[in-house]
Motif scaffolding. Structure first.
Motif, PDB file in Angstrom:
ATOM      1  N   ASP A  40       0.830  -1.205   0.000  1.00  0.00           N
ATOM      2  CA  ASP A  40       0.000   0.000   0.000  1.00  0.00           C
ATOM      3  C   ASP A  40       0.867   1.259   0.000  1.00  0.00           C
ATOM      4  N   LYS A  41       1.952   1.231   0.790  1.00  0.00           N
ATOM      5  CA  LYS A  41       2.869   2.375   0.820  1.00  0.00           C
ATOM      6  C   LYS A  41       3.523   2.582  -0.541  1.00  0.00           C
ATOM      7  N   ALA A  42       3.939   1.497  -1.163  1.00  0.00           N
ATOM      8  CA  ALA A  42       4.575   1.588  -2.479  1.00  0.00           C
ATOM      9  C   ALA A  42       3.590   2.120  -3.515  1.00  0.00           C
ATOM     10  N   LEU A  43       2.350   1.664  -3.464  1.00  0.00           N
ATOM     11  CA  LEU A  43       1.333   2.146  -4.399  1.00  0.00           C
ATOM     12  C   LEU A  43       1.051   3.625  -4.179  1.00  0.00           C
ATOM     13  N   ALA A  44       0.964   4.033  -2.912  1.00  0.00           N
ATOM     14  CA  ALA A  44       0.731   5.449  -2.611  1.00  0.00           C
ATOM     15  C   ALA A  44       1.879   6.300  -3.116  1.00  0.00           C
ATOM     16  N   VAL A  50       3.116   9.870  -9.966  1.00  0.00           N
ATOM     17  CA  VAL A  50       2.310  10.099 -11.173  1.00  0.00           C
ATOM     18  C   VAL A  50       1.567  11.427 -11.052  1.00  0.00           C
ATOM     19  N   ASP A  51       1.057  11.716  -9.858  1.00  0.00           N
ATOM     20  CA  ASP A  51       0.341  12.967  -9.633  1.00  0.00           C
ATOM     21  C   ASP A  51       1.245  14.168  -9.876  1.00  0.00           C
ATOM     22  N   GLU A  52       2.515  14.058  -9.516  1.00  0.00           N
ATOM     23  CA  GLU A  52       3.462  15.146  -9.720  1.00  0.00           C
ATOM     24  C   GLU A  52       3.690  15.427 -11.201  1.00  0.00           C
ATOM     25  N   LEU A  53       3.436  14.445 -12.055  1.00  0.00           N
ATOM     26  CA  LEU A  53       3.618  14.638 -13.492  1.00  0.00           C
ATOM     27  C   LEU A  53       2.542  15.539 -14.101  1.00  0.00           C
ATOM     28  N   GLU A  54       1.462  15.752 -13.363  1.00  0.00           N
ATOM     29  CA  GLU A  54       0.352  16.599 -13.804  1.00  0.00           C
ATOM     30  C   GLU A  54      -0.051  16.273 -15.244  1.00  0.00           C
TER      31      GLU A  54
END
Length: 67
Positions: A40-44, A50-54
């Motif tokens: 779960d930590k790795a997925l988060a 990915v979110d930082e890639l916008e």
């Protein structure tokens, strides 16, 4: 299935034996929970990267969410 051996202090073993019938099953369950937590930590962390890639997915999510 592979077997492993661990050493625990006698007082911990006595405590475990008072609380559960099968100490091996308890240890296996705890290790599985730890594994799931690590995954779960790795997925988060991957989602945060990915979110930082916008990539613009937020607008697609909002469209799907509102329909």
């Amino acid at each position: 299935m592979a077997k492993i051996s661990i050493s625990l202090p006698d007082e911990l073993l006595n405590y475990i034996d008072q609380k559960v019938e099968n100490r091996s099953a308890l240890i296996e369950s705890l290790l599985r929970q730890w594994q799931e937590k690590q995954q779960d930590k790795a997925l988060a962390a991957a989602c945060a990267l990915v979110d930082e890639l916008e990539l613009g997915w937020e607008s697609e999510f909002l469209f799907i969410k509102n329909n």
